[in-house]
Write a protein that holds these residues in place. Structure first.
Motif, PDB file in Angstrom:
ATOM      1  N   GLN A   1       0.844  -1.188   0.000  1.00 28.11           N
ATOM      2  CA  GLN A   1       0.000   0.000   0.000  1.00 28.11           C
ATOM      3  C   GLN A   1       0.885   1.245   0.000  1.00 28.11           C
ATOM      4  O   GLN A   1       1.845   1.325   0.760  1.00 28.11           O
ATOM      5  N   VAL A   2       0.551   2.187  -0.852  1.00 30.48           N
ATOM      6  CA  VAL A   2       1.295   3.428  -0.952  1.00 30.48           C
ATOM      7  C   VAL A   2       0.408   4.545  -0.419  1.00 30.48           C
ATOM      8  O   VAL A   2      -0.706   4.745  -0.897  1.00 30.48           O
ATOM      9  N   GLN A   3       0.894   5.260   0.576  1.00 31.62           N
ATOM     10  CA  GLN A   3       0.134   6.383   1.130  1.00 31.62           C
ATOM     11  C   GLN A   3       0.707   7.683   0.611  1.00 31.62           C
ATOM     12  O   GLN A   3       1.911   7.924   0.706  1.00 31.62           O
ATOM     13  N   LEU A   4      -0.155   8.487   0.061  1.00 33.34           N
ATOM     14  CA  LEU A   4       0.229   9.798  -0.437  1.00 33.34           C
ATOM     15  C   LEU A   4      -0.404  10.846   0.474  1.00 33.34           C
ATOM     16  O   LEU A   4      -1.601  10.794   0.735  1.00 33.34           O
ATOM     17  N   VAL A   5       0.396  11.784   0.919  1.00 37.79           N
ATOM     18  CA  VAL A   5      -0.095  12.801   1.844  1.00 37.79           C
ATOM     19  C   VAL A   5       0.131  14.176   1.237  1.00 37.79           C
ATOM     20  O   VAL A   5       1.280  14.590   1.047  1.00 37.79           O
ATOM     21  N   GLU A   6      -0.986  14.852   0.940  1.00 43.74           N
ATOM     22  CA  GLU A   6      -0.913  16.175   0.331  1.00 43.74           C
ATOM     23  C   GLU A   6      -0.980  17.262   1.392  1.00 43.74           C
ATOM     24  O   GLU A   6      -1.536  17.073   2.467  1.00 43.74           O
ATOM     25  N   SER A   7      -0.444  18.410   1.041  1.00 46.48           N
ATOM     26  CA  SER A   7      -0.555  19.587   1.903  1.00 46.48           C
ATOM     27  C   SER A   7      -0.410  20.828   1.044  1.00 46.48           C
ATOM     28  O   SER A   7       0.025  20.751  -0.112  1.00 46.48           O
ATOM     29  N   GLY A   8      -0.794  21.972   1.611  1.00 44.15           N
ATOM     30  CA  GLY A   8      -0.556  23.238   0.938  1.00 44.15           C
ATOM     31  C   GLY A   8      -1.783  23.936   0.400  1.00 44.15           C
ATOM     32  O   GLY A   8      -1.678  25.052  -0.108  1.00 44.15           O
ATOM     33  N   GLY A   9      -2.936  23.306   0.498  1.00 45.87           N
ATOM     34  CA  GLY A   9      -4.142  23.968   0.002  1.00 45.87           C
ATOM     35  C   GLY A   9      -4.593  25.085   0.920  1.00 45.87           C
ATOM     36  O   GLY A   9      -4.017  25.319   1.972  1.00 45.87           O
ATOM     37  N   GLY A  10      -5.632  25.796   0.502  1.00 43.33           N
ATOM     38  CA  GLY A  10      -6.165  26.863   1.327  1.00 43.33           C
ATOM     39  C   GLY A  10      -7.004  27.832   0.520  1.00 43.33           C
ATOM     40  O   GLY A  10      -7.349  27.567  -0.635  1.00 43.33           O
ATOM     41  N   LEU A  11      -7.314  28.947   1.143  1.00 40.30           N
ATOM     42  CA  LEU A  11      -8.110  29.997   0.513  1.00 40.30           C
ATOM     43  C   LEU A  11      -7.183  31.119   0.062  1.00 40.30           C
ATOM     44  O   LEU A  11      -6.424  31.666   0.881  1.00 40.30           O
ATOM     45  N   VAL A  12      -7.251  31.435  -1.228  1.00 41.37           N
ATOM     46  CA  VAL A  12      -6.408  32.490  -1.788  1.00 41.37           C
ATOM     47  C   VAL A  12      -7.256  33.383  -2.675  1.00 41.37           C
ATOM     48  O   VAL A  12      -8.419  33.087  -2.948  1.00 41.37           O
ATOM     49  N   GLN A  13      -6.655  34.459  -3.143  1.00 40.50           N
ATOM     50  CA  GLN A  13      -7.359  35.393  -4.024  1.00 40.50           C
ATOM     51  C   GLN A  13      -6.895  35.213  -5.465  1.00 40.50           C
ATOM     52  O   GLN A  13      -5.819  34.658  -5.721  1.00 40.50           O
ATOM     53  N   THR A  14      -7.700  35.686  -6.377  1.00 39.24           N
ATOM     54  CA  THR A  14      -7.349  35.642  -7.793  1.00 39.24           C
ATOM     55  C   THR A  14      -5.983  36.283  -8.008  1.00 39.24           C
ATOM     56  O   THR A  14      -5.699  37.364  -7.490  1.00 39.24           O
ATOM     57  N   GLY A  15      -5.141  35.587  -8.766  1.00 40.88           N
ATOM     58  CA  GLY A  15      -3.810  36.084  -9.057  1.00 40.88           C
ATOM     59  C   GLY A  15      -2.738  35.609  -8.097  1.00 40.88           C
ATOM     60  O   GLY A  15      -1.546  35.773  -8.371  1.00 40.88           O
TER      61      GLY A  15
END
Length: 124
Positions: A1-15
């Motif tokens: 089993q391969v576990q992938l862990v993402e991070s870095g998302g969030g709320l941002v503004q256009t541009g």
């Protein structure tokens, strides 16, 4: 089993810019092709970008010139640098790994493992 862990998302503004990260198990990470898909509310999941074991890359037309996929094999991490973000980039972004064939693919079922997803919301 391969576990992938993402991070870095969030709320941002256009541009704005955001960098997503995805950490995968170390032993054979360098042998994988990696990629990113996304799914916006009410829409089907779509291909965003991929990077092969050879480090060749491929992008969806909608993100070409704005997004950059890269990998750091020493850190077992793949990145998605997203610049000039638009409201239509709002989606859950999924990291994927293709373990049996280390080449680029744009179709979901070519990828063996998926992360849990990270939300990116771009406000107008």
């Amino acid at each position: 089993q391969v576990q992938l862990v993402e991070s870095g998302g969030g709320l941002v503004q256009t541009g704005d810019s955001v960098r997503l990260s995805c950490v995968a198990p170390g032993r054979i990470f360098s042998g994988y092709a990696m990629g990113w898909f996304r799914q916006a509310p009410g829409k089907e999941r779509e291909f965003v970008a991929a990077i092969a074991r050879s480090d060749s890359t491929y992008y969806a037309d909608s993100v070409k010139g704005r997004f950059t996929i890269s990998r750091d094999n020493a850190k077992n991490t793949v990145y998605l640098q997203m610049n000039s973000l638009k409201p239509e980039d709002t989606a859950v972004y999924y990291c994927v790994a293709r373990t049996r064939f280390p080449t680029i693919a744009t179709v979901e079922w070519h990828y063996d493992y998926w992360g849990q997803g990270t939300q990116v919301t771009v406000s107008s």
